[in-house]
Design a protein around this motif. Structure first.
Motif, PDB file in Angstrom:
ATOM      1  N   THR A 133       0.832  -1.206   0.000  1.00  0.00           N
ATOM      2  CA  THR A 133       0.000   0.000   0.000  1.00  0.00           C
ATOM      3  C   THR A 133       0.865   1.253   0.000  1.00  0.00           C
ATOM      4  O   THR A 133       0.568   2.232  -0.701  1.00  0.00           O
ATOM      5  CB  THR A 133      -0.926   0.014   1.238  1.00  0.00           C
ATOM      6  OG1 THR A 133      -1.757  -1.157   1.230  1.00  0.00           O
ATOM      7  CG2 THR A 133      -1.809   1.254   1.245  1.00  0.00           C
ATOM      8  N   GLU A 170       2.247   1.800  -3.452  1.00  0.00           N
ATOM      9  CA  GLU A 170       1.203   2.314  -4.339  1.00  0.00           C
ATOM     10  C   GLU A 170       0.981   3.806  -4.109  1.00  0.00           C
ATOM     11  O   GLU A 170       0.802   4.581  -5.055  1.00  0.00           O
ATOM     12  CB  GLU A 170      -0.101   1.547  -4.118  1.00  0.00           C
ATOM     13  CG  GLU A 170      -0.068   0.110  -4.635  1.00  0.00           C
ATOM     14  CD  GLU A 170      -1.343  -0.647  -4.316  1.00  0.00           C
ATOM     15  OE1 GLU A 170      -2.270  -0.022  -3.735  1.00  0.00           O
ATOM     16  OE2 GLU A 170      -1.424  -1.843  -4.623  1.00  0.00           O
ATOM     17  N   ARG A 171       1.010   4.214  -2.844  1.00  0.00           N
ATOM     18  CA  ARG A 171       0.847   5.630  -2.503  1.00  0.00           C
ATOM     19  C   ARG A 171       2.015   6.451  -3.040  1.00  0.00           C
ATOM     20  O   ARG A 171       1.838   7.583  -3.505  1.00  0.00           O
ATOM     21  CB  ARG A 171       0.730   5.791  -0.988  1.00  0.00           C
ATOM     22  CG  ARG A 171      -0.612   5.313  -0.405  1.00  0.00           C
ATOM     23  CD  ARG A 171      -0.558   5.238   1.117  1.00  0.00           C
ATOM     24  NE  ARG A 171      -0.250   6.528   1.713  1.00  0.00           N
ATOM     25  CZ  ARG A 171      -1.143   7.486   1.966  1.00  0.00           C
ATOM     26  NH1 ARG A 171      -2.422   7.282   1.655  1.00  0.00           N
ATOM     27  NH2 ARG A 171      -0.785   8.618   2.512  1.00  0.00           N
ATOM     28  N   LYS A 172       3.222   5.857  -3.000  1.00  0.00           N
ATOM     29  CA  LYS A 172       4.406   6.553  -3.516  1.00  0.00           C
ATOM     30  C   LYS A 172       4.289   6.779  -5.018  1.00  0.00           C
ATOM     31  O   LYS A 172       4.649   7.853  -5.548  1.00  0.00           O
ATOM     32  CB  LYS A 172       5.665   5.754  -3.201  1.00  0.00           C
ATOM     33  CG  LYS A 172       6.947   6.452  -3.647  1.00  0.00           C
ATOM     34  CD  LYS A 172       8.165   5.614  -3.346  1.00  0.00           C
ATOM     35  CE  LYS A 172       9.441   6.326  -3.829  1.00  0.00           C
ATOM     36  NZ  LYS A 172      10.656   5.527  -3.552  1.00  0.00           N
ATOM     37  N   ILE A 173       3.785   5.760  -5.727  1.00  0.00           N
ATOM     38  CA  ILE A 173       3.600   5.867  -7.175  1.00  0.00           C
ATOM     39  C   ILE A 173       2.614   6.987  -7.511  1.00  0.00           C
ATOM     40  O   ILE A 173       2.763   7.703  -8.507  1.00  0.00           O
ATOM     41  CB  ILE A 173       3.093   4.527  -7.751  1.00  0.00           C
ATOM     42  CG1 ILE A 173       4.193   3.458  -7.625  1.00  0.00           C
ATOM     43  CG2 ILE A 173       2.675   4.679  -9.204  1.00  0.00           C
ATOM     44  CD1 ILE A 173       3.737   2.062  -7.971  1.00  0.00           C
ATOM     45  N   ARG A 174       1.618   7.160  -6.640  1.00  0.00           N
ATOM     46  CA  ARG A 174       0.628   8.231  -6.856  1.00  0.00           C
ATOM     47  C   ARG A 174       1.129   9.586  -6.355  1.00  0.00           C
ATOM     48  O   ARG A 174       0.395  10.566  -6.375  1.00  0.00           O
ATOM     49  CB  ARG A 174      -0.686   7.877  -6.148  1.00  0.00           C
ATOM     50  CG  ARG A 174      -1.381   6.635  -6.706  1.00  0.00           C
ATOM     51  CD  ARG A 174      -2.846   6.598  -6.318  1.00  0.00           C
ATOM     52  NE  ARG A 174      -3.035   6.655  -4.889  1.00  0.00           N
ATOM     53  CZ  ARG A 174      -3.151   5.594  -4.085  1.00  0.00           C
ATOM     54  NH1 ARG A 174      -3.074   4.375  -4.624  1.00  0.00           N
ATOM     55  NH2 ARG A 174      -3.328   5.736  -2.792  1.00  0.00           N
ATOM     56  N   GLY A 175       2.385   9.583  -5.851  1.00  0.00           N
ATOM     57  CA  GLY A 175       2.977  10.841  -5.393  1.00  0.00           C
ATOM     58  C   GLY A 175       2.663  11.182  -3.955  1.00  0.00           C
ATOM     59  O   GLY A 175       2.820  12.337  -3.518  1.00  0.00           O
ATOM     60  N   ILE A 176       2.224  10.166  -3.172  1.00  0.00           N
ATOM     61  CA  ILE A 176       1.897  10.385  -1.754  1.00  0.00           C
ATOM     62  C   ILE A 176       2.892   9.606  -0.896  1.00  0.00           C
ATOM     63  O   ILE A 176       2.959   8.378  -0.963  1.00  0.00           O
ATOM     64  CB  ILE A 176       0.462   9.920  -1.427  1.00  0.00           C
ATOM     65  CG1 ILE A 176      -0.537  10.587  -2.362  1.00  0.00           C
ATOM     66  CG2 ILE A 176       0.121  10.201   0.027  1.00  0.00           C
ATOM     67  CD1 ILE A 176      -1.944  10.051  -2.247  1.00  0.00           C
TER      68      ILE A 176
END
Length: 333
Positions: free
Chosen positions: A92, A95-101
């Motif tokens: 998770t 995935e957040r890193k990929i979305r820039g978070i």
């Protein structure tokens, strides 16, 4: 073999070794926690000596067999679910890193939640085993008249006394006779709250391990490799911090799981967690919640340090073997 299964088996192996080495200390500590007699203020070594003197060496290992089973199951269950939950949280975070978070790392609160979920799962599945272990650790040998009395030189009748056996099956029967199936989940409420102990322990351990690895990575000369001794010390420090915070709950749990007086002395009979806490405060004061804490610190810190060291070594060895097998398999093909 999955990473979760490797960690589960390694945790079980490390737990068995740590439990076997430190079990006499655990037995003495459980007796200290359940002792109501304020006149008795024996130290750990003195109490171990008295147990051996009155009941024999084997009483220091009373309940060892179900304890080893419980340790293997408990550590296996905990590490297995811990790794599964951890993998999901890490996925998770990525995935957040990929979305820039975020930066893709697992935060402290997430690590705490993962450890808590794994701990709750473990407690609900294995609590009956630990009720049996506590009952066997606190049971003192009882005697009954023998079948063949003898007569001494003065004509007095001497009645031989035989020790009544008390094994795992006896403990299970005693618990069931007292409270039915629910008796095997006595103390489950404070134990669930005590999930914070391994949660705090693993949070501290992983935080210190992460910082140590970061420091090593900055110093290229020493490399990133963490030694077994360093793992031992990190595990000890993490367990020390967790034990000091949660010890009172451990005492309450032991009181609830030990055999209770059902006669006239109501101060020794607890109806539940809240009743136990209130009676301990009223009749023993705050000191009652910290009985045997010195022994517990020594036992739990030593056990945790051994467990972490052995677990990490097992995981490392298994992974090396799997890597070698996969390489050899690739060459054969």
């Amino acid at each position: 073999m999955s990473d979760a299964l490797i960690n589960g088996l390694a945790g079980a192996g490390g737990g068995i070794i740590a439990q076997t080495i430190t079990f006499p200390l655990q037995t003495v500590n459980t007796r200290q926690q359940t002792e109501r007699d304020e006149r008795r203020n024996e130290g750990t070594i003195e109490q171990m000596y008295q147990v051996v003197k009155r009941e024999g060496w084997n009483r220091l290992y009373g309940g060892l067999t179900p304890s080893l089973v419980g340790t293997a199951v408990s550590q296996g269950v905990y590490y297995y679910f811990y790794q599964i939950f951890r993998n999901r949280v890490e996925a998770t975070a990525l995935e957040r890193k990929i979305r820039g978070i975020g930066d893709g790392s697992v935060g402290m609160l997430s690590s705490l939640a993962v450890a808590a979920l794994a701990g709750c799962t473990n407690v609900l599945l294995t609590n009956p085993i630990w009720v049996v272990v506590t009952r066997m650790q606190t049971h003192t040998k009882k005697t009954q008249p023998g079948n063949a009395p003898t007569i001494d030189s003065e004509g007095a009748v001497l009645v031989k006394k035989e020790q009544l056996p008390f094994g795992t099956s006896n403990a299970i029967q005693e618990i069931y006779d007292e409270a039915g199936l629910w008796g095997f989940w006595k103390g489950v409420f404070p134990t669930l709250i005590m999930v914070s102990n391994p949660s705090i322990q693993f949070m501290l351990y992983e935080t210190m391990l992460k910082k140590l690895k970061e420091r090593r990575s900055l110093n290229k000369k020493s490399g990133v490799t963490i030694t077994a001794l360093e793992i031992f010390l990190l595990g000890a420090l993490a367990k020390l911090g967790a034990t000091v915070v949660t010890y009172p709950l451990l005492v309450v749990k032991s009181r609830l799981q030990a055999k209770q007086t059902t006669g006239g002395d109501k101060t020794r009979h607890y109806k539940g967690t809240l009743d136990a806490i209130m009676k301990m405060i009223h009749y023993e004061g705050l000191y009652g919640f910290y009985k045997g804490m010195n022994t517990k610190i020594v036992q739990s810190v030593l056990a945790a340090a051994i467990l972490f060291m052995v677990k990490e070594e097992i995981v490392t060895v298994v992974r090396r073997v799997l890597v070698k097998e996969s390489k050899h398999g690739g060459l054969k093909r």
